[in-house]
Design an enzyme around this catalytic site. Structure first.
Site, PDB file in Angstrom:
ATOM      1  N   PRO A 120       0.797  -1.237   0.000  1.00  0.00           N
ATOM      2  CA  PRO A 120       0.000   0.000   0.000  1.00  0.00           C
ATOM      3  C   PRO A 120       0.827   1.283   0.000  1.00  0.00           C
ATOM      4  CG  PRO A 120       0.065  -0.915   2.210  1.00  0.00           C
ATOM      5  CD  PRO A 120       0.800  -1.888   1.326  1.00  0.00           C
ATOM      6  N   GLU A 141       2.862  -1.840  -9.026  1.00  0.00           N
ATOM      7  CA  GLU A 141       2.014  -2.739  -8.235  1.00  0.00           C
ATOM      8  C   GLU A 141       1.116  -3.520  -9.193  1.00  0.00           C
ATOM      9  OE1 GLU A 141       1.559  -3.852  -4.992  1.00  0.00           O
ATOM     10  OE2 GLU A 141      -0.029  -5.020  -5.948  1.00  0.00           O
ATOM     11  N   ASP A 184      10.680  -5.030  -2.290  1.00  0.00           N
ATOM     12  CA  ASP A 184      10.074  -5.467  -1.035  1.00  0.00           C
ATOM     13  C   ASP A 184       9.098  -6.576  -1.439  1.00  0.00           C
ATOM     14  OD1 ASP A 184       9.442  -5.337   1.731  1.00  0.00           O
ATOM     15  OD2 ASP A 184       7.651  -4.164   1.259  1.00  0.00           O
ATOM     16  N   CYS A 238       9.012  -9.805   4.562  1.00  0.00           N
ATOM     17  CA  CYS A 238       8.600  -9.934   5.960  1.00  0.00           C
ATOM     18  C   CYS A 238       8.513 -11.422   6.319  1.00  0.00           C
ATOM     19  CB  CYS A 238       7.321  -9.161   6.263  1.00  0.00           C
ATOM     20  SG  CYS A 238       5.920  -9.652   5.277  1.00  0.00           S
TER      21      CYS A 238
HETATM   22  N1  SAM Z   1       6.285  -2.278  -0.203  1.00  0.00           N
HETATM   23  C1  SAM Z   1       4.925  -2.283   0.295  1.00  0.00           C
HETATM   24  C2  SAM Z   1       4.827  -1.279   1.442  1.00  0.00           C
HETATM   25  O1  SAM Z   1       5.841  -0.954   2.056  1.00  0.00           O
HETATM   26  O2  SAM Z   1       3.726  -0.795   1.697  1.00  0.00           O
HETATM   27  C3  SAM Z   1       4.456  -3.662   0.694  1.00  0.00           C
HETATM   28  C4  SAM Z   1       4.586  -4.627  -0.449  1.00  0.00           C
HETATM   29  S1  SAM Z   1       3.849  -6.199  -0.189  1.00  0.00           S
HETATM   30  C5  SAM Z   1       5.061  -7.014   0.732  1.00  0.00           C
HETATM   31  C6  SAM Z   1       4.046  -6.920  -1.768  1.00  0.00           C
HETATM   32  C7  SAM Z   1       3.205  -6.289  -2.865  1.00  0.00           C
HETATM   33  O3  SAM Z   1       3.673  -6.770  -4.122  1.00  0.00           O
HETATM   34  C8  SAM Z   1       1.719  -6.631  -2.838  1.00  0.00           C
HETATM   35  O4  SAM Z   1       0.962  -5.458  -2.885  1.00  0.00           O
HETATM   36  C9  SAM Z   1       1.499  -7.463  -4.103  1.00  0.00           C
HETATM   37  O5  SAM Z   1       0.227  -7.263  -4.679  1.00  0.00           O
HETATM   38  C10 SAM Z   1       2.589  -6.934  -4.997  1.00  0.00           C
HETATM   39  N2  SAM Z   1       3.066  -7.844  -6.060  1.00  0.00           N
HETATM   40  C11 SAM Z   1       3.137  -9.189  -6.015  1.00  0.00           C
HETATM   41  N3  SAM Z   1       3.678  -9.654  -7.157  1.00  0.00           N
HETATM   42  C12 SAM Z   1       3.971  -8.577  -7.925  1.00  0.00           C
HETATM   43  C13 SAM Z   1       4.528  -8.416  -9.230  1.00  0.00           C
HETATM   44  N4  SAM Z   1       4.911  -9.477  -9.938  1.00  0.00           N
HETATM   45  N5  SAM Z   1       4.674  -7.166  -9.704  1.00  0.00           N
HETATM   46  C14 SAM Z   1       4.288  -6.092  -8.982  1.00  0.00           C
HETATM   47  N6  SAM Z   1       3.728  -6.188  -7.758  1.00  0.00           N
HETATM   48  C15 SAM Z   1       3.580  -7.409  -7.232  1.00  0.00           C
END
Ligand code: SAM
Length: 300
Positions: A120, A141, A184, A238
């Site tokens: 987010p 995202e 991340d 995480c």
């Molecule tokens: N960095 C964010 C923060 O600090 O608020 C949290 C990120 S969360 C760990 C991982 C995010 O990566 C999720 O919102 C997920 O939908 C997205 N995601 C997963 N696979 C992805 C991809 N192949 N390309 C872009 N986003 C991706």
């Protein structure tokens, strides 16, 4: 009733860390974590927020490695939601561990930075703030609904120099290149388990760990293609499982990139777990921190 650590996860953790450290991790999973926030310096300043908290009767504790991070005491998140400074985007509720990757990426004005898994947007907006709003950030995202949340947070926090892309980062054109990258990565969340919540349903499965590992590997390969040679990136999750951390780095780095060691002394008071790659950081969950992994990588 207290939640349970899934059997497969317990086995993996005991295997990786041994019984004593597993017990330490378990007490971290059981701990009631303090609410923590980040002052958004794009909108306000730290002293102003401290005064507001005092006036609202909310006591806080400082964090040794970040001026903007505050641990608030004896309250629930809802007490922060009520504050005008929260409603105006002057503070962001963010776990302490998740503030660490941007601190080590050290974004600067004029840099062209890619955030590969951005929603987010805690770290995107933190990077914007750390650069004084002067870094050019591309926040990517994949999930449309989460991207809307990211858009909302960027606007609320006044992170203007951010270009939002709703796309799968693995499919970004190799024509792009960036000065710095934050990956991340999506993960099993094995560092963030909370057992103190009543009737908690555990979503972590063995299948999720292996699916996450596959995506992490693909994302890290892509990150190294998009990073300029000689430049640095951060890989974070995480999760505290080596399958999603050290194993991914070992598979992908090869000769094309190297670890830039993070010294634990830079972050005093951090509860750490042992790592199999020297210079990476794995944080043990406790009452202040979520379990987290951070590695700094330089492309040769
Ligand atoms: N960095 C964010 C923060 O600090 O608020 C949290 C990120 S969360 C760990 C991982 C995010 O990566 C999720 O919102 C997920 O939908 C997205 N995601 C997963 N696979 C992805 C991809 N192949 N390309 C872009 N986003 C991706």
């Amino acid at each position: 009733m207290e939640g349970q650590v899934p059997d497969f996860l317990q086995k993996k953790l005991v295997n990786q860390y041994g019984e004593d450290l597993f017990q330490k991790i378990l007490s971290g999973y059981r701990a009631k974590r303090f609410v923590t926030l980040r002052v958004n310096t794009l909108k306000t300043n730290v002293d102003f927020v401290k005064d507001l908290l005092k006036t609202a009767g909310i006591s806080y504790q400082k964090v040794s490695w970040s001026k903007e991070a505050l641990i608030v005491q004896e309250i629930k998140e809802a007490a922060i939601w009520e504050l005008p400074v929260y409603k105006e985007g002057g503070v962001y509720l963010q776990s302490l561990s998740s503030m660490i990757p941007p601190v080590f990426l050290d974004p600067k004005g004029g840099e062209n930075i890619l955030d590969m898994a951005a929603a987010p947007g805690g770290k995107t907006t933190q990077m914007a703030a750390l650069s004084g709003g002067r870094a050019q950030i591309t926040a990517c995202e994949k999930n449309k609904i989460r991207a809307e949340r990211l858009r909302y947070n960027l606007e609320k926090q006044g992170a203007a120099n951010v270009y939002l892309m709703v796309a799968d980062s693995r499919k970004l054109d190799d024509f792009f290149s960036f000065d710095k990258i934050l990956l991340d990565a999506p993960c099993s969340g094995s560092g963030t388990l909370k057992l103190e919540e009543q009737g908690l349903k555990q979503n972590i499965t063995e299948e999720l760990v292996s699916r996450s590992a596959k995506t992490q590997e693909e994302l890290l390969k892509k990150a190294l293609k998009l990073l300029k040679p000689g430049h640095e990136m951060i890989y974070s999750t995480c999760s505290i499982l080596a399958d999603e951390n050290e194993a991914i780095i070992e598979k992908v780095l090869g000769k094309s990139a190297e670890i830039v060691p993070i010294s634990p002394e830079e972050l005093p008071d951090l509860p750490l777990l042992p790592v199999s790659i020297q210079g990476t950081l794995c944080i043990c969950p406790d009452k202040f921190y979520e379990g987290f992994f951070v590695a700094k990588i330089r492309k040769r």
